[in-house]
Design a protein around this motif. Structure first.
Motif, short mmCIF file in Angstrom:
data_model
loop_
_atom_site.label_atom_id
_atom_site.label_comp_id
_atom_site.label_asym_id
_atom_site.label_seq_id
_atom_site.Cartn_x
_atom_site.Cartn_y
_atom_site.Cartn_z
N GLU A 78 4.96 11.19 -1.18
CA GLU A 78 4.54 12.23 -2.12
C GLU A 78 5.12 12.03 -3.52
OE1 GLU A 78 7.92 13.99 0.39
OE2 GLU A 78 6.17 12.72 0.71
N ASP A 79 6.26 11.33 -3.63
CA ASP A 79 6.88 11.13 -4.94
C ASP A 79 6.52 9.79 -5.58
OD1 ASP A 79 8.28 13.56 -4.86
OD2 ASP A 79 9.80 12.65 -3.56
N ASN A 80 6.10 8.84 -4.77
CA ASN A 80 5.90 7.48 -5.27
C ASN A 80 4.49 6.99 -4.96
OD1 ASN A 80 8.87 6.83 -5.95
ND2 ASN A 80 8.94 7.60 -3.85
N PRO A 81 3.81 6.45 -5.99
CA PRO A 81 2.42 6.02 -5.76
C PRO A 81 2.34 4.83 -4.80
CG PRO A 81 3.18 5.37 -7.95
CD PRO A 81 4.25 6.24 -7.37
N LYS A 82 1.19 4.75 -4.13
CA LYS A 82 0.89 3.60 -3.28
C LYS A 82 0.65 2.38 -4.15
CE LYS A 82 -2.90 1.88 -0.46
NZ LYS A 82 -4.28 2.12 -0.02
N ILE A 83 1.30 1.27 -3.83
CA ILE A 83 1.08 0.04 -4.59
C ILE A 83 0.55 -1.09 -3.71
CG2 ILE A 83 2.69 0.60 -6.44
CD1 ILE A 83 4.74 -1.26 -5.14
N ALA A 84 0.44 -0.85 -2.41
CA ALA A 84 -0.13 -1.86 -1.51
C ALA A 84 -1.60 -2.06 -1.83
CB ALA A 84 0.03 -1.43 -0.06
N GLY A 85 -2.04 -3.31 -1.80
CA GLY A 85 -3.46 -3.60 -1.97
C GLY A 85 -3.93 -3.60 -3.42
N LEU A 86 -2.99 -3.44 -4.36
CA LEU A 86 -3.39 -3.49 -5.78
C LEU A 86 -3.89 -4.87 -6.15
CD1 LEU A 86 -0.61 -1.67 -7.86
CD2 LEU A 86 -2.96 -0.95 -7.53
N ASP A 87 -4.87 -4.91 -7.02
CA ASP A 87 -5.32 -6.18 -7.58
C ASP A 87 -4.15 -6.81 -8.35
OD1 ASP A 87 -7.41 -8.09 -8.53
OD2 ASP A 87 -6.76 -7.27 -10.45
N ASP A 144 4.83 -13.00 -8.42
CA ASP A 144 5.18 -13.13 -7.01
C ASP A 144 5.07 -11.78 -6.30
OD1 ASP A 144 5.71 -15.77 -7.60
OD2 ASP A 144 7.89 -15.56 -7.57
N ILE A 145 5.61 -10.75 -6.93
CA ILE A 145 5.57 -9.41 -6.34
C ILE A 145 4.13 -8.93 -6.20
CG2 ILE A 145 6.14 -6.98 -6.81
CD1 ILE A 145 8.80 -8.00 -8.01
N ALA A 146 3.34 -9.15 -7.25
CA ALA A 146 1.93 -8.72 -7.22
C ALA A 146 1.17 -9.45 -6.11
CB ALA A 146 1.27 -8.97 -8.57
N ALA A 147 1.49 -10.74 -5.91
CA ALA A 147 0.82 -11.50 -4.85
C ALA A 147 1.18 -10.93 -3.48
CB ALA A 147 1.22 -12.97 -4.93
N TYR A 148 2.43 -10.52 -3.33
CA TYR A 148 2.89 -9.96 -2.06
C TYR A 148 2.18 -8.63 -1.76
CZ TYR A 148 5.94 -7.34 1.10
OH TYR A 148 6.42 -6.57 2.11
N TYR A 149 2.19 -7.70 -2.72
CA TYR A 149 1.59 -6.39 -2.46
C TYR A 149 0.07 -6.46 -2.31
CZ TYR A 149 5.93 -3.80 -2.84
OH TYR A 149 7.19 -3.31 -2.61
N ALA A 150 -0.55 -7.45 -2.96
CA ALA A 150 -2.01 -7.59 -2.83
C ALA A 150 -2.41 -7.83 -1.38
CB ALA A 150 -2.50 -8.73 -3.71
N GLY A 151 -1.50 -8.44 -0.61
CA GLY A 151 -1.80 -8.75 0.78
C GLY A 151 -1.49 -7.62 1.74
N LEU A 152 -0.95 -6.52 1.24
CA LEU A 152 -0.57 -5.39 2.11
C LEU A 152 -1.61 -4.28 2.05
CD1 LEU A 152 3.22 -4.85 1.36
CD2 LEU A 152 2.20 -6.21 3.17
N GLY A 153 -1.55 -3.41 3.01
CA GLY A 153 -2.35 -2.18 2.99
C GLY A 153 -3.82 -2.46 2.76
#
Ligand code: HEC
Length: 106
Positions: free
Chosen positions: A50-59, A96-105
């Motif tokens: 509720e306090d933090n936005p979802k960042i998994a699956g971001l382009d 690197d971080i963006a590549a990791y989260y793109a593969g989640l959720g």
């Protein structure tokens, strides 16, 4: 003779492909950075709460843009939740971080 040339051509293409993946970000390295720097707030899976936005699956391109925006101050970080995390990141770390989260959720 022809086979040898073909082999060189295939190797060259493979090198280009591998190089492209590297430049786009190394998800394995991103996973380490994310666990240390982002997971406390955004969750182990990047799904947020509720306090933090979802960042998994971001382009990835969008994600990098947002991280750079927080770092430069272009995106106002009103609660100052993000600035500590992004201030120490290099462009490569962000990729690197963006590549990791793109593969989640997703
Ligand atoms: C201290 C908690 C905290 C940490 C640590 C943190 N964040 Fe955030 N993040 C937030 C909050 C809260 C927001 C919502 C905007 C704000 O309040 O600044 C946010 C916003 C974002 C956004 C924008 C999402 C959107 O849809 O607008 C992205 C992307 C993001 N964080 C990625 C990351 C990454 C990647 C890391 C690790 C390098 C990280 N965050 C570390 C709390 C945190």
């Amino acid at each position: 003779m022809l086979t040898k040339r073909l082999l060189f051509a295939v190797m060259f293409i493979l090198m280009l492909v591998a190089g492209g993946v590297q430049a786009g970000g190394d998800a394995a390295k991103g996973a380490e950075l994310a666990a240390a720097d982002c997971a406390d707030c955004h969750g182990d899976d990047g799904m947020g709460d509720e306090d933090n936005p979802k960042i998994a699956g971001l382009d990835p391109a969008e994600h990098i843009k947002m991280l750079k925006g927080y770092k430069s101050g272009e995106i106002p970080d009103e609660d100052e939740m993000m600035i500590d995390s992004v201030s120490g990141l290099s462009d490569q770390d962000m990729a690197d971080i963006a590549a990791y989260y793109a593969g989640l959720g997703g």
